[in-house]
Design a protein around this motif. Structure first.
Motif, short mmCIF file in Angstrom:
data_model
loop_
_atom_site.label_atom_id
_atom_site.label_comp_id
_atom_site.label_asym_id
_atom_site.label_seq_id
_atom_site.Cartn_x
_atom_site.Cartn_y
_atom_site.Cartn_z
N ARG A 195 86.15 12.65 15.72
CA ARG A 195 86.28 11.39 15.29
C ARG A 195 84.74 10.85 14.87
O ARG A 195 84.67 10.26 13.74
N GLN A 196 83.84 10.99 15.88
CA GLN A 196 82.37 10.71 15.47
C GLN A 196 81.96 11.37 14.33
O GLN A 196 81.22 10.88 13.30
N LEU A 197 82.18 12.77 13.99
CA LEU A 197 81.69 13.52 12.82
C LEU A 197 82.08 12.69 11.59
O LEU A 197 81.34 12.74 10.76
N LEU A 198 83.32 12.71 11.68
CA LEU A 198 84.01 12.17 10.34
C LEU A 198 83.40 10.68 9.78
O LEU A 198 83.33 10.33 8.61
N LYS A 199 82.70 9.77 10.84
CA LYS A 199 82.39 8.80 10.63
C LYS A 199 81.00 8.33 10.64
O LYS A 199 80.37 7.45 10.43
N ALA A 200 80.18 9.32 10.74
CA ALA A 200 78.65 9.42 11.10
C ALA A 200 77.91 8.90 9.72
O ALA A 200 78.31 9.27 8.71
#
Length: 323
Positions: A195-200
């Motif tokens: 999830r964090q990778l997609l919204k970084a």
């Protein structure tokens, strides 16, 4: 005298029960001991500070601290120790991640580990790290405005960007506690990482090494100063790290699409990801990171600060560990 610092909330609230089962080891060997149960965030630091300050006037040296908890509890103790030269530390890992213990060939049986600690026959000198926040925002900056809170000690790793954001969400969301209770705590970081990778955010940065070299990234994902091999519950970000060489294994990812980073994550779990384009690795005793906006920073998975200018320094063989 052994001073036992126990986190009763470790292992989903079973820390005190585990201590009660193991206390007999100290009684059996007729050892003097005091037990200190932590009461919340920061308490282990205050306990360690009280036990290790003003040691010049004491004769019963070295001070022996036995820490029972997870990586976060151990990190708090590291930040409380006032005199590392006169303090010996024993660690009994009962957390969910236990990244510090993975490299140390600890016995699987906690009873055996306690036997080894109280025998006191083997002491290892291990590196520690110090991160200095040259500018920061977040809970720590709001609560503490004196200079003593502009740096922290770490014993496993410190990171800025993606890995710190994963830790922050894991701690803030309650996901980690929920999964720990059902025996799936190790899934916490993997689920949040995607999830964090997609919204970084797309943030540029400069990395300055101790030899004067500067690496520029137009978009960095994460930068981690590793003392040990693992962080985040078993991701082998630094498979060749030396725990006592006075240098960090600096691992970073940047200038790559999120999809490639998601491709790299399974390889990083097994310590085989340096070959992937966008993954970098250097060995350095001092590292400065300057980025275009404040980003989350973690120390051993504990997160309370955002900063856009940090410096990591490796403290060679600072920790005297009983194991």
């Amino acid at each position: 005298m052994y001073y036992c610092i126990v986190n009763p909330s470790a292992r989903s609230g079973k820390g005190k029960d585990i201590w009660n089962r193991l206390e007999y080891k100290f009684l059996e060997k007729k050892l003097e001991y005091e037990v200190h149960l932590t009461k919340g965030p920061g308490h282990a630091t205050r306990i360690a500070k009280k036990l290790t300050e003003n040691l010049d006037s004491r004769e019963d040296l070295p001070v022996r601290l036995v820490v029972m908890g997870g990586d976060g509890t151990l990190n708090e103790v590291m930040n409380g120790i006032m005199d590392f030269e006169k303090t010996l530390v024993g660690y009994i890992p009962i957390g969910s991640s236990n990244d510090f213990a993975r490299d140390l060939d600890y016995p699987g049986n906690i009873d055996v580990l306690i036997d080894k600690i109280v025998e006191g026959k083997k002491v290892r000198a291990l590196d520690l790290g110090r991160v200095t926040f040259n500018s920061m925002t977040g809970p720590m900056s709001r609560l503490h405005d004196d200079s003593s809170f502009t740096s922290r000690i770490f014993d496993v790793s410190s990171g800025i960007g993606f890995d710190a954001a994963v830790c922050e969400e894991a701690l803030a969301s309650g996901t980690k506690n929920f999964l720990n209770k059902i025996g799936l705590g190790k899934l916490t970081y993997g689920m949040i990482a995607i999830r964090q990778l997609l919204k970084a955010d797309k943030v540029p940065c400069d990395i300055e090494l101790d030899n004067g070299q500067t690496i520029h990234l137009d978009r960095f994902i994460f930068i981690a100063a590793m003392i040990h091999h693992y962080e985040g519950g078993g991701f082998n970000f630094a498979p060749k790290a030396d725990l006592a060489d006075g240098k960090f294994d600096l691992c970073f990812a940047g200038d790559m699409p999120p999809a490639r980073m998601m491709f790299a994550l399974p390889f990083s779990f097994f310590g085989n990801y340096y070959w992937i384009k966008g993954i970098g690795h250097f060995v350095s005793s001092k590292v400065t990171v300057k980025c275009a906006q404040p980003m989350w920073v973690h120390t051993d998975g504990e997160v309370s600060v955002k900063s856009d200018n940090i410096t990591w320094e490796c403290l060679k063989e600072k920790l005297q560990l009983m194991n």
